[in-house]
Write a protein that holds these residues in place. Structure first.
Motif, PDB file in Angstrom:
ATOM      1  N   GLY A 167      74.159  -6.332  66.768  1.00  0.00           N
ATOM      2  CA  GLY A 167      72.770  -6.050  67.135  1.00  0.00           C
ATOM      3  C   GLY A 167      72.436  -4.579  67.253  1.00  0.00           C
ATOM      4  O   GLY A 167      71.296  -4.231  67.494  1.00  0.00           O
ATOM      5  N   ILE A 168      73.431  -3.707  67.081  1.00  0.00           N
ATOM      6  CA  ILE A 168      73.105  -2.278  67.175  1.00  0.00           C
ATOM      7  C   ILE A 168      72.948  -1.713  65.767  1.00  0.00           C
ATOM      8  O   ILE A 168      73.903  -1.655  65.010  1.00  0.00           O
ATOM      9  CB  ILE A 168      74.203  -1.477  67.920  1.00  0.00           C
ATOM     10  N   PRO A 169      71.744  -1.316  65.399  1.00  0.00           N
ATOM     11  CA  PRO A 169      71.563  -0.745  64.062  1.00  0.00           C
ATOM     12  C   PRO A 169      72.221   0.620  63.953  1.00  0.00           C
ATOM     13  O   PRO A 169      72.269   1.360  64.940  1.00  0.00           O
ATOM     14  CB  PRO A 169      70.042  -0.629  63.907  1.00  0.00           C
ATOM     15  N   GLN A 170      72.734   0.942  62.762  1.00  0.00           N
ATOM     16  CA  GLN A 170      73.313   2.255  62.521  1.00  0.00           C
ATOM     17  C   GLN A 170      72.261   3.331  62.816  1.00  0.00           C
ATOM     18  O   GLN A 170      71.089   3.152  62.498  1.00  0.00           O
ATOM     19  CB  GLN A 170      73.804   2.339  61.067  1.00  0.00           C
ATOM     20  N   GLY A 171      72.679   4.407  63.449  1.00  0.00           N
ATOM     21  CA  GLY A 171      71.741   5.477  63.787  1.00  0.00           C
ATOM     22  C   GLY A 171      71.229   5.372  65.214  1.00  0.00           C
ATOM     23  O   GLY A 171      70.432   6.193  65.641  1.00  0.00           O
ATOM     24  N   SER A 172      71.716   4.372  65.958  1.00  0.00           N
ATOM     25  CA  SER A 172      71.172   4.154  67.313  1.00  0.00           C
ATOM     26  C   SER A 172      71.798   5.050  68.363  1.00  0.00           C
ATOM     27  O   SER A 172      72.986   5.357  68.313  1.00  0.00           O
ATOM     28  CB  SER A 172      71.423   2.711  67.755  1.00  0.00           C
ATOM     29  N   TYR A 173      70.959   5.434  69.311  1.00  0.00           N
ATOM     30  CA  TYR A 173      71.434   6.074  70.528  1.00  0.00           C
ATOM     31  C   TYR A 173      71.496   4.999  71.606  1.00  0.00           C
ATOM     32  O   TYR A 173      70.535   4.275  71.810  1.00  0.00           O
ATOM     33  CB  TYR A 173      70.485   7.181  70.964  1.00  0.00           C
ATOM     34  N   LEU A 174      72.625   4.937  72.298  1.00  0.00           N
ATOM     35  CA  LEU A 174      72.818   3.921  73.328  1.00  0.00           C
ATOM     36  C   LEU A 174      71.688   3.915  74.355  1.00  0.00           C
ATOM     37  O   LEU A 174      71.217   2.879  74.783  1.00  0.00           O
ATOM     38  CB  LEU A 174      74.130   4.187  74.066  1.00  0.00           C
ATOM     39  N   GLU A 175      71.244   5.116  74.736  1.00  0.00           N
ATOM     40  CA  GLU A 175      70.279   5.224  75.833  1.00  0.00           C
ATOM     41  C   GLU A 175      68.940   4.565  75.503  1.00  0.00           C
ATOM     42  O   GLU A 175      68.177   4.253  76.398  1.00  0.00           O
ATOM     43  CB  GLU A 175      70.056   6.686  76.221  1.00  0.00           C
ATOM     44  N   TYR A 176      68.657   4.372  74.207  1.00  0.00           N
ATOM     45  CA  TYR A 176      67.362   3.789  73.856  1.00  0.00           C
ATOM     46  C   TYR A 176      67.434   2.283  73.632  1.00  0.00           C
ATOM     47  O   TYR A 176      66.427   1.650  73.342  1.00  0.00           O
ATOM     48  CB  TYR A 176      66.786   4.472  72.605  1.00  0.00           C
ATOM     49  N   LEU A 177      68.619   1.712  73.738  1.00  0.00           N
ATOM     50  CA  LEU A 177      68.751   0.277  73.521  1.00  0.00           C
ATOM     51  C   LEU A 177      68.315  -0.486  74.764  1.00  0.00           C
ATOM     52  O   LEU A 177      68.449  -0.013  75.883  1.00  0.00           O
ATOM     53  CB  LEU A 177      70.212  -0.069  73.211  1.00  0.00           C
ATOM     54  N   SER A 178      67.795  -1.689  74.559  1.00  0.00           N
ATOM     55  CA  SER A 178      67.448  -2.516  75.716  1.00  0.00           C
ATOM     56  C   SER A 178      68.731  -2.993  76.386  1.00  0.00           C
ATOM     57  O   SER A 178      69.788  -3.068  75.752  1.00  0.00           O
ATOM     58  CB  SER A 178      66.616  -3.714  75.270  1.00  0.00           C
ATOM     59  N   GLY A 179      68.631  -3.300  77.667  1.00  0.00           N
ATOM     60  CA  GLY A 179      69.801  -3.749  78.423  1.00  0.00           C
ATOM     61  C   GLY A 179      70.445  -4.966  77.789  1.00  0.00           C
ATOM     62  O   GLY A 179      71.663  -5.063  77.700  1.00  0.00           O
ATOM     63  N   ALA A 180      69.612  -5.886  77.302  1.00  0.00           N
ATOM     64  CA  ALA A 180      70.141  -7.128  76.731  1.00  0.00           C
ATOM     65  C   ALA A 180      70.923  -6.851  75.456  1.00  0.00           C
ATOM     66  O   ALA A 180      72.020  -7.384  75.257  1.00  0.00           O
ATOM     67  CB  ALA A 180      68.988  -8.100  76.450  1.00  0.00           C
ATOM     68  N   VAL A 181      70.379  -5.983  74.597  1.00  0.00           N
ATOM     69  CA  VAL A 181      71.056  -5.652  73.340  1.00  0.00           C
ATOM     70  C   VAL A 181      72.392  -4.957  73.629  1.00  0.00           C
ATOM     71  O   VAL A 181      73.420  -5.269  73.047  1.00  0.00           O
ATOM     72  CB  VAL A 181      70.158  -4.743  72.455  1.00  0.00           C
ATOM     73  N   LEU A 182      72.362  -4.046  74.586  1.00  0.00           N
ATOM     74  CA  LEU A 182      73.560  -3.289  74.942  1.00  0.00           C
ATOM     75  C   LEU A 182      74.630  -4.210  75.546  1.00  0.00           C
ATOM     76  O   LEU A 182      75.801  -4.151  75.160  1.00  0.00           O
ATOM     77  CB  LEU A 182      73.175  -2.181  75.926  1.00  0.00           C
ATOM     78  N   ALA A 183      74.218  -5.083  76.465  1.00  0.00           N
ATOM     79  CA  ALA A 183      75.163  -6.010  77.093  1.00  0.00           C
ATOM     80  C   ALA A 183      75.778  -6.920  76.034  1.00  0.00           C
ATOM     81  O   ALA A 183      76.992  -7.150  76.010  1.00  0.00           O
ATOM     82  CB  ALA A 183      74.443  -6.836  78.164  1.00  0.00           C
ATOM     83  N   ASN A 184      74.952  -7.379  75.124  1.00  0.00           N
ATOM     84  CA  ASN A 184      75.400  -8.259  74.057  1.00  0.00           C
ATOM     85  C   ASN A 184      76.391  -7.546  73.136  1.00  0.00           C
ATOM     86  O   ASN A 184      77.423  -8.096  72.749  1.00  0.00           O
ATOM     87  CB  ASN A 184      74.164  -8.719  73.263  1.00  0.00           C
ATOM     88  N   ALA A 185      76.074  -6.286  72.827  1.00  0.00           N
ATOM     89  CA  ALA A 185      76.931  -5.517  71.908  1.00  0.00           C
ATOM     90  C   ALA A 185      78.301  -5.247  72.538  1.00  0.00           C
ATOM     91  O   ALA A 185      79.316  -5.234  71.856  1.00  0.00           O
ATOM     92  CB  ALA A 185      76.255  -4.201  71.549  1.00  0.00           C
ATOM     93  N   ILE A 186      78.317  -5.048  73.845  1.00  0.00           N
ATOM     94  CA  ILE A 186      79.595  -4.788  74.504  1.00  0.00           C
ATOM     95  C   ILE A 186      80.404  -6.082  74.602  1.00  0.00           C
ATOM     96  O   ILE A 186      81.601  -6.096  74.366  1.00  0.00           O
ATOM     97  CB  ILE A 186      79.370  -4.146  75.892  1.00  0.00           C
ATOM     98  N   ASP A 187      79.706  -7.174  74.883  1.00  0.00           N
ATOM     99  CA  ASP A 187      80.372  -8.486  74.888  1.00  0.00           C
ATOM    100  C   ASP A 187      80.981  -8.805  73.542  1.00  0.00           C
ATOM    101  O   ASP A 187      82.085  -9.326  73.456  1.00  0.00           O
ATOM    102  CB  ASP A 187      79.346  -9.590  75.219  1.00  0.00           C
ATOM    103  N   ALA A 188      80.232  -8.486  72.483  1.00  0.00           N
ATOM    104  CA  ALA A 188      80.625  -8.876  71.136  1.00  0.00           C
ATOM    105  C   ALA A 188      81.386  -7.767  70.434  1.00  0.00           C
ATOM    106  O   ALA A 188      81.368  -7.678  69.223  1.00  0.00           O
ATOM    107  CB  ALA A 188      79.387  -9.249  70.327  1.00  0.00           C
TER     108      ALA A 188
END
Ligand SMILES: [Zn+2]
Length: 195
Positions: free
Chosen positions: A170-191
């Motif tokens: 769910g994290i597109p290339q070029g992303s800065y972590l700080e701008y991701l929503s909490g749900a996307v970030l939590a999901n990305a760390i889980d996965a």
């Protein structure tokens, strides 16, 4: 009022409009809350420093995350900046500990591995308790370069018991972590996947 607006507008991501809104908000705050806000800023400036273990923000030698016995210190999440640590903490999802690099490798800006806290990270992984290192640098050229460098350094230790992973889904290339929503970030760390 104008002085406060000017100071607020210097902060990252805060334009003149937002600075005005914040200043009016502060103006309407009850006296006690306004005092708490200014004393929080003062205290942070007076006592804030980098944690001796993870380089997160600490008041004592060790930050409250490193000092928390409920945190899983077999998993280290490596981030570029303090703000990335805060973004991940805000998800309330991650239970391991951190390592803040205090930047990323960027030869063009004259930032090399030795300018970051990478050596200390390598040292931390040598004590036998660490089972996983999550490379949660930003998903851009500098973040990828930094992650690859750390991955090489860790692999060179020849420790097969340490898993090296990278948040992905769910994290597109070029992303800065700080701008991701909490749900996307939590999901990305889980996965996270093996790096
Ligand atoms: Zn710490």
């Amino acid at each position: 009022m104008e002085k406060l607006i000017k100071e607020l507008a210097k902060m990252p991501g805060i334009g003149r409009k937002t600075a005005e809104r914040l200043a009016y908000y502060i103006l309407r705050l009850p006296a006690q809350e306004a005092r708490e806000l200014s004393s929080a800023i003062e205290e942070l400036k007076k006592n804030g420093r980098n944690c001796l273990r993870c380089f997160g923000i600490a008041v004592d030698e060790i930050c409250h995350i490193c000092a928390d016995p409920k945190r899983d210190n077999t998993v280290i999440c490596v981030v570029e900046e303090h703000k990335d640590l805060f973004s991940i903490e805000r998800t309330g999802h991650y239970k391991g500990v951190y390592h803040v690099l205090l930047g990323h490798i960027s030869p063009l800006d004259n930032v090399h591995p030795e300018d970051l806290t990478i050596e200390r990270l390598i040292e931390r992984t040598k004590n036998g308790t660490v089972k996983e290192v999550i490379l949660a640098t930003n998903l851009n050229v500098e973040g990828d370069t930094t992650a690859s460098y750390i991955q090489k350094r860790l692999s060179a230790l020849g420790r097969r018991d340490i898993k090296i992973t990278r948040p992905a889904r769910g994290i597109p290339q070029g992303s800065y972590l700080e701008y991701l929503s909490g749900a996307v970030l939590a999901n990305a760390i889980d996965a996270r996947t093996t790096f």
